[in-house]
Design a protein around this motif. Structure first.
Motif, mmCIF file in Angstrom:
data_model
loop_
_atom_site.group_PDB
_atom_site.id
_atom_site.type_symbol
_atom_site.label_atom_id
_atom_site.label_comp_id
_atom_site.label_asym_id
_atom_site.label_seq_id
_atom_site.Cartn_x
_atom_site.Cartn_y
_atom_site.Cartn_z
ATOM 1 N N ILE A 87 -9.851 12.667 13.008
ATOM 2 C CA ILE A 87 -9.004 11.672 12.336
ATOM 3 C C ILE A 87 -9.630 10.283 12.426
ATOM 4 C CG2 ILE A 87 -6.800 10.442 12.496
ATOM 5 C CD1 ILE A 87 -5.563 13.173 13.337
ATOM 6 N N MET A 88 -10.154 9.959 13.596
ATOM 7 C CA MET A 88 -10.777 8.643 13.769
ATOM 8 C C MET A 88 -12.004 8.493 12.874
ATOM 9 S SD MET A 88 -8.947 6.890 15.816
ATOM 10 C CE MET A 88 -10.055 5.572 16.216
ATOM 11 N N ILE A 89 -12.846 9.505 12.816
ATOM 12 C CA ILE A 89 -14.066 9.427 12.011
ATOM 13 C C ILE A 89 -13.723 9.372 10.521
ATOM 14 C CG2 ILE A 89 -16.148 10.685 11.341
ATOM 15 C CD1 ILE A 89 -16.162 11.807 14.267
ATOM 16 N N VAL A 90 -12.867 10.284 10.076
ATOM 17 C CA VAL A 90 -12.507 10.326 8.654
ATOM 18 C C VAL A 90 -11.809 9.030 8.246
ATOM 19 C CG1 VAL A 90 -11.045 11.492 6.948
ATOM 20 C CG2 VAL A 90 -12.448 12.833 8.510
ATOM 21 N N GLY A 91 -10.931 8.531 9.080
ATOM 22 C CA GLY A 91 -10.254 7.267 8.775
ATOM 23 C C GLY A 91 -11.216 6.107 8.647
ATOM 24 N N HIS A 92 -12.255 6.091 9.500
ATOM 25 C CA HIS A 92 -13.235 5.009 9.439
ATOM 26 C C HIS A 92 -14.188 5.150 8.257
ATOM 27 C CE1 HIS A 92 -11.827 3.980 13.466
ATOM 28 N NE2 HIS A 92 -12.388 2.811 13.251
ATOM 29 N N ILE A 93 -14.195 6.297 7.626
ATOM 30 C CA ILE A 93 -14.992 6.480 6.410
ATOM 31 C C ILE A 93 -14.150 6.205 5.167
ATOM 32 C CG2 ILE A 93 -16.205 8.192 4.987
ATOM 33 C CD1 ILE A 93 -17.069 9.538 7.637
#
Length: 142
Positions: free
Chosen positions: A75-81
């Motif tokens: 979630i953190m990675i996808v959100g930051h993309i």
């Protein structure tokens, strides 16, 4: 008959330290879905189900306790993309709302489904490298 031990004997206090496991290669192997020990066997037997043992080297993988870490990191990675891309597209092109409604949920879903098993593999590889949980080779009673 009594047996006496000389407590000054140094070998009584020696401990055997396990060989270090390099974390970065184990994490990379896990990210690619391979066994963190040998890098050849498959870590997963299904989409997110970790195999009990490596089919190539026999390393036990059932000890992992990834729990909520992979979804959290995903979630953190996808959100930051996705969020910066969404803001950039909105400010640069001003597309209609239906474009946003089509593109961003689809991209979020695709990235999440692609990334989740890779992140889980990396977490299991990290646990293996740090000898967390049962990866230390010692039998633990529950």
């Amino acid at each position: 008959m009594s047996i006496s031990m000389d407590m000054s004997e140094p070998r009584i206090y020696e401990t055997v330290e396990a060989a270090p496991r390099p974390a970065f290669p184990a994490i990379l192997r896990g990210f690619t879905g391979r066994c963190p020990a040998c890098g050849k066997g498959n870590m997963f037997r299904r989409f997110l189900k970790v195999s009990d043992t490596c089919g190539h080297c026999g390393e036990e993988l059932m000890h992992h306790e990834a729990d909520d870490a992979p979804p959290y990191f995903t979630i953190m990675i996808v959100g930051h993309i996705v969020v910066p891309l969404m803001l950039w597209v909105e400010l640069a092109y001003l597309p209609p709302l239906w474009i946003h409604a089509l593109v961003w949920p689809a991209l979020t879903l695709a990235l999440s489904l692609w990334l989740l098993p890779r992140v889980k593999g990396a977490v299991v590889g990290w646990q293996w490298a740090l000898r967390m949980h049962g990866f230390d080779g010692v039998k633990h009673d529950l």
